[in-house]
Design a protein around this motif. Structure first.
Motif, PDB file in Angstrom:
ATOM      1  N   ILE A 107       0.870  -1.170   0.000  1.00 53.55           N
ATOM      2  CA  ILE A 107       0.000   0.000   0.000  1.00 53.55           C
ATOM      3  C   ILE A 107       0.907   1.221   0.000  1.00 53.55           C
ATOM      4  CG2 ILE A 107      -1.739   1.302   1.263  1.00 53.55           C
ATOM      5  CD1 ILE A 107      -2.805  -1.338   2.327  1.00 53.55           C
TER       6      ILE A 107
ATOM      7  N   ALA B 236       1.338   5.377   0.003  1.00 50.37           N
ATOM      8  CA  ALA B 236       0.630   6.553   0.509  1.00 50.37           C
ATOM      9  C   ALA B 236       0.228   7.484  -0.630  1.00 50.37           C
ATOM     10  CB  ALA B 236       1.514   7.307   1.495  1.00 50.37           C
TER      11      ALA B 236
ATOM     12  N   ILE C 176      -6.040   5.437  -5.006  1.00 48.80           N
ATOM     13  CA  ILE C 176      -7.159   5.798  -4.135  1.00 48.80           C
ATOM     14  C   ILE C 176      -8.455   5.203  -4.705  1.00 48.80           C
ATOM     15  CG2 ILE C 176      -8.486   7.709  -3.154  1.00 48.80           C
ATOM     16  CD1 ILE C 176      -5.703   7.650  -2.075  1.00 48.80           C
TER      17      ILE C 176
ATOM     18  N   LYS D 241     -12.819   4.505  -3.757  1.00 43.08           N
ATOM     19  CA  LYS D 241     -13.943   4.917  -2.912  1.00 43.08           C
ATOM     20  C   LYS D 241     -14.584   3.677  -2.313  1.00 43.08           C
ATOM     21  CE  LYS D 241     -14.819   9.084  -5.390  1.00 43.08           C
ATOM     22  NZ  LYS D 241     -15.553  10.262  -5.134  1.00 43.08           N
ATOM     23  N   LYS D 242     -14.869   3.738  -1.027  1.00 34.47           N
ATOM     24  CA  LYS D 242     -15.456   2.600  -0.320  1.00 34.47           C
ATOM     25  C   LYS D 242     -16.747   3.061   0.340  1.00 34.47           C
ATOM     26  CE  LYS D 242     -14.205  -0.782   3.210  1.00 34.47           C
ATOM     27  NZ  LYS D 242     -14.913  -1.872   2.608  1.00 34.47           N
TER      28      LYS D 242
ATOM     29  N   ASN E 294     -19.173   5.207  13.444  1.00 30.71           N
ATOM     30  CA  ASN E 294     -19.395   6.114  12.323  1.00 30.71           C
ATOM     31  C   ASN E 294     -20.899   6.146  12.018  1.00 30.71           C
ATOM     32  OD1 ASN E 294     -19.229   7.680  10.051  1.00 30.71           O
ATOM     33  ND2 ASN E 294     -18.164   6.178   8.809  1.00 30.71           N
TER      34      ASN E 294
ATOM     35  N   THR F 143     -16.146   6.794   1.707  1.00 26.56           N
ATOM     36  CA  THR F 143     -14.815   7.228   2.132  1.00 26.56           C
ATOM     37  C   THR F 143     -13.806   6.855   1.054  1.00 26.56           C
ATOM     38  OG1 THR F 143     -14.375   5.147   3.276  1.00 26.56           O
ATOM     39  CG2 THR F 143     -15.347   6.913   4.569  1.00 26.56           C
ATOM     40  N   GLU F 144     -12.664   7.541   1.068  1.00 24.56           N
ATOM     41  CA  GLU F 144     -11.585   7.235   0.145  1.00 24.56           C
ATOM     42  C   GLU F 144     -10.420   6.650   0.920  1.00 24.56           C
ATOM     43  OE1 GLU F 144     -10.663  10.791  -1.994  1.00 24.56           O
ATOM     44  OE2 GLU F 144     -12.338  10.514  -3.376  1.00 24.56           O
ATOM     45  N   LYS F 145      -9.822   5.593   0.363  1.00 29.22           N
ATOM     46  CA  LYS F 145      -8.672   4.979   1.015  1.00 29.22           C
ATOM     47  C   LYS F 145      -7.735   4.437  -0.045  1.00 29.22           C
ATOM     48  CE  LYS F 145      -9.075   0.664   2.443  1.00 29.22           C
ATOM     49  NZ  LYS F 145      -9.363  -0.476   3.279  1.00 29.22           N
ATOM     50  N   GLU F 146      -6.494   4.167   0.370  1.00 28.00           N
ATOM     51  CA  GLU F 146      -5.508   3.610  -0.553  1.00 28.00           C
ATOM     52  C   GLU F 146      -5.742   2.111  -0.703  1.00 28.00           C
ATOM     53  OE1 GLU F 146      -4.141   5.245   2.288  1.00 28.00           O
ATOM     54  OE2 GLU F 146      -3.180   7.025   1.476  1.00 28.00           O
ATOM     55  N   ALA F 147      -5.744   1.645  -1.945  1.00 25.24           N
ATOM     56  CA  ALA F 147      -5.852   0.217  -2.217  1.00 25.24           C
ATOM     57  C   ALA F 147      -4.450  -0.332  -2.458  1.00 25.24           C
ATOM     58  CB  ALA F 147      -6.727  -0.033  -3.434  1.00 25.24           C
ATOM     59  N   SER F 148      -4.315  -1.640  -2.348  1.00 26.98           N
ATOM     60  CA  SER F 148      -3.005  -2.258  -2.504  1.00 26.98           C
ATOM     61  C   SER F 148      -2.627  -2.398  -3.974  1.00 26.98           C
ATOM     62  CB  SER F 148      -2.987  -3.624  -1.828  1.00 26.98           C
ATOM     63  OG  SER F 148      -3.894  -4.490  -2.447  1.00 26.98           O
TER      64      SER F 148
END
Length: 108
Positions: free
Chosen positions: A42, A44, A48, A50-51, A59, A65-70
């Motif tokens: 992963i 930084a 990116i 969207k999940k 929550n 939300t947005e997160k980094e994918a592998s």
């Protein structure tokens, strides 16, 4: 499973993949190494996705939300001081095994 030449905290460049991330550099946040699966990393700020998150106690709003994918480890390479991809080798110095840049011979 073989030893990986990329570790957490290394600066890497994405060599292949989607057009929006290819050629970009970033720092490795996590190396994912599971038995029976290919190793992934992963990086930084790259890859990116969207999940959709279901509302929960921690929550209550939920949402997207947005997160980094592998990224597969074969699609990244370590970056040298000149900003280009380098190959990694190993050398024994005293009683320690250190990573070296194969072209210049300097330690990483």
């Amino acid at each position: 499973m073989s030893k990986l030449k990329i570790k957490r905290g290394d600066n890497v460049i994405i060599t292949t993949g989607k057009k929006d991330i290819k050629g970009k550099t970033g720092e490795v946040i996590e190396v994912i190494k599971k038995e029976g699966r290919d190793p992934r990393v992963i990086v930084a700020g790259l890859n990116i996705v969207k999940k959709h998150v279901k509302p929960s106690a921690s929550n209550p709003q939920g949402g997207i939300t947005e997160k980094e994918a592998s990224v597969h480890i074969s699609n990244v390479a370590l970056v040298g001081k000149d900003g280009k991809a380098i190959k990694v080798g190993y050398k024994i110095e005293g009683d320690k095994k250190v990573r070296i840049n194969k072209k210049t011979g300097e330690t990483l």
